[in-house]
Design an enzyme around this catalytic site. Structure first.
Site, PDB file in Angstrom:
ATOM      1  N   ALA A   9      -1.755  -3.445  -1.215  1.00  0.00           N
ATOM      2  CA  ALA A   9      -1.970  -2.579  -0.055  1.00  0.00           C
ATOM      3  C   ALA A   9      -0.600  -2.164   0.436  1.00  0.00           C
ATOM      4  O   ALA A   9       0.080  -2.941   1.084  1.00  0.00           O
ATOM      5  CB  ALA A   9      -2.749  -3.310   1.026  1.00  0.00           C
ATOM      6  N   CYS A  10      -0.189  -0.948   0.123  1.00  0.00           N
ATOM      7  CA  CYS A  10       1.217  -0.578   0.191  1.00  0.00           C
ATOM      8  C   CYS A  10       1.477   0.561   1.166  1.00  0.00           C
ATOM      9  O   CYS A  10       0.563   1.132   1.740  1.00  0.00           O
ATOM     10  CB  CYS A  10       1.689  -0.165  -1.200  1.00  0.00           C
ATOM     11  SG  CYS A  10       1.287  -1.368  -2.491  1.00  0.00           S
ATOM     12  N   THR A  11       2.757   0.900   1.330  1.00  0.00           N
ATOM     13  CA  THR A  11       3.185   2.090   2.055  1.00  0.00           C
ATOM     14  C   THR A  11       4.188   2.832   1.185  1.00  0.00           C
ATOM     15  O   THR A  11       5.116   2.219   0.652  1.00  0.00           O
ATOM     16  CB  THR A  11       3.844   1.729   3.394  1.00  0.00           C
ATOM     17  OG1 THR A  11       2.984   0.859   4.138  1.00  0.00           O
ATOM     18  CG2 THR A  11       4.116   2.985   4.211  1.00  0.00           C
ATOM     19  N   GLU A 102      -0.180   3.109  -4.769  1.00  0.00           N
ATOM     20  CA  GLU A 102      -0.662   3.067  -3.398  1.00  0.00           C
ATOM     21  C   GLU A 102      -2.178   2.969  -3.468  1.00  0.00           C
ATOM     22  O   GLU A 102      -2.848   3.886  -3.954  1.00  0.00           O
ATOM     23  CB  GLU A 102      -0.253   4.352  -2.664  1.00  0.00           C
ATOM     24  CG  GLU A 102      -0.650   4.391  -1.219  1.00  0.00           C
ATOM     25  CD  GLU A 102       0.229   3.506  -0.359  1.00  0.00           C
ATOM     26  OE1 GLU A 102      -0.293   2.992   0.644  1.00  0.00           O
ATOM     27  OE2 GLU A 102       1.425   3.332  -0.683  1.00  0.00           O
TER      28      GLU A 102
END
Length: 473
Positions: A9-11, A102
């Protein structure tokens, strides 16, 4: 097969070449995992020739033949390979970068008509199956799309690609459908676990790409809620209460930093994917976003807001961030030194992004090898230890950590400039840059070890198990 919700769970943040201060393209991401400890390595995968092998994913069994030829590339694989390589990000010898992925989620309407394929292409395989075989960012989008067409997709994923001229973002959201948008050269983009791409111009293949039949899929199944636009986010994406607390606030904060003159709300469902910043952006600007935690707002978990305010929104930098990276492809420098991969292990807020030249044939042992048990001789564990120590006495240690990161950032720019100047005189550029990377790793490791020793020493004076004592007792 591990449930996807435990994986990533990224940015992500992307910068076009005319939006950057030095003409670089940049793609970047915080790789966040379900667990706070998920050890990573930094590795160089060698070029391959005359190979006759079949790829089988350890994660979900995806099986496909591999090309006979492949370029050398950098990557950040998992320490534990039981669920596959998960190489995540890197730059190949043609100075093409990829970051995958992402995690994004489609709505139930579109998934009903094109469900995900359990043994299709997933995050664990993307870097391995695409980065070694592409000569441009655009080629990366096409190859990834071709694999999805043939094998299907197991997950919703957003993938970043860049070369010296272009930056692309591709969103694969159902079993077989995807779109991609070129980030305008003078703009940046931020994505945070939510379908981000907006209007698609199907008459502009230079700036948009898409899966075959996607228009017919949408019209045939009555999926477009608008009569006037073809907005990918609104057709395929989600707009939920969870999005407004977990996803959109991160985009809001990044845009607040990069465009402070524009007033927006953190829970807005209409934050644009692409913006033009109010200034030229540096690698330090990208680092600031990746390190951020709603700094200087009431929502900062390390700040002075109420407990409710500090826990309202999910921050960009987390204790669960395993690998924070910036893939920078520079212009106006020799080809041999164009690719720089800024790699940060540990919590990004407290730890530096270390610059490595990607035209190398090996990485430093402290990044390449990963002992099962914690040791301060390993870069991943060293930076995890630093992060834990700094946060344990944040008020007391904050400034020392800021000074340490600032000094390293200054040193990095000086080192990169000196290497750029020296490269023209090198008979073997790859060997020279490999040696420079070892020097860079050593410098950062020593600086981190020194700070850690300083903070542990100072921390003993901050213990609650103390008392005012006579110095003679």
């Amino acid at each position: 097969m591990t449930d996807r919700i435990e994986l990533s769970a990224c940015t992500s943040m992307m910068v076009g070449k005319n939006a950057s201060i030095d003409g670089s393209t940049m793609i970047s991401r915080n790789e966040d995992r379900f667990y706070a400890i998920h050890p990573k390595r930094f590795f160089v995968q060698p070029a391959v020739h005359n190979r006759h092998e079949t790829y089988v994913s350890k994660y979900n069994g995806l099986t496909m033949p591999l090309p006979e030829e492949g370029y050398r590339y950098t990557s950040t694989p998992n320490g534990d390979l039981s669920d596959g390589l998960n190489e995540e990000d890197g730059i190949n010898e043609k100075n093409v970068a990829l970051s995958a992925t992402e995690s994004v989620y489609a709505n139930e309407r579109v998934l009903a008509y094109d469900p995900l394929i359990k043994n299709g292409l997933a995050e664990d395989s993307m870097c391995s199956l695409v980065l070694p075989y592409i000569n441009s960012a655009r080629e990366g989008v096409k190859l990834m799309g071709d694999i999805v067409t043939k094998y299907g997709s197991a997950e919703g994923n957003g993938i970043q690609y860049s070369d010296e001229n272009e930056v692309w973002y591709q969103e694969i959201v159902t079993g077989h459908h995807w779109v991609a948008a070129k980030i305008p050269d003078d703009c940046y983009a931020v994505a945070a676990n939510q379908v981000a791409i907006e209007n698609i111009d199907f008459n502009d293949p230079d700036n948009y790409m898409w899966s075959e039949g996607i228009q017919e899929f949408v019209s045939g199944n009555h999926l477009n809620p608008s009569e006037t636009e073809w907005n990918f986010r609104k057709i395929f994406g989600t707009d939920t209460e969870k999005d407004r607390h977990y996803n959109t606030p991160r985009v809001w904060y990044a845009q607040r930093y990069l465009n402070p003159e524009i007033k927006q709300e953190p829970e807005s469902s209409d934050l644009p994917f692409i913006r033009k910043a109010n200034r030229k952006l540096s690698v330090e600007d990208v680092q600031y976003v990746l390190k951020s935690h709603y700094n200087e707002t009431e929502y900062d978990p390390l700040g002075n807001g109420t407990e409710e305010q500090k826990t309202t929104y999910r921050a960009i930098s987390l204790s669960r961030t395993q690998n924070s990276h910036i893939c920078q492809i520079r212009n106006n420098v020799p080809d041999a030194v164009k690719g720089v991969q800024w790699l940060g292990f540990g919590v990004p807020t407290f730890c530096p992004h270390v610059p490595f030249f990607t035209n190398a044939n090996d990485t430093d042992e402290t990044y390449r090898e990963l002992p099962e048990k914690m040791t301060l001789k390993n870069a991943y564990w060293l930076h995890e230890a630093l992060a834990m120590i700094v946060e344990s006495h944040y008020g007391a240690f904050k400034q020392a950590d800021i000074d340490y990161q600032k000094a390293l950032s200054e040193w990095a720019r000086t080192k990169i400039a000196a290497t750029d100047k020296a490269i023209e005189n090198q008979a073997d550029a790859v060997a020279f840059l490999t040696a420079q990377n070892h020097e860079i790793a050593t410098h950062y490791n020593e600086a981190t070890t020194d700070l850690l020793a300083q903070l542990v020493t100072e921390g003993t004076q901050l213990s609650k198990l103390t008392f005012v004592m006579d110095k003679n007792l």
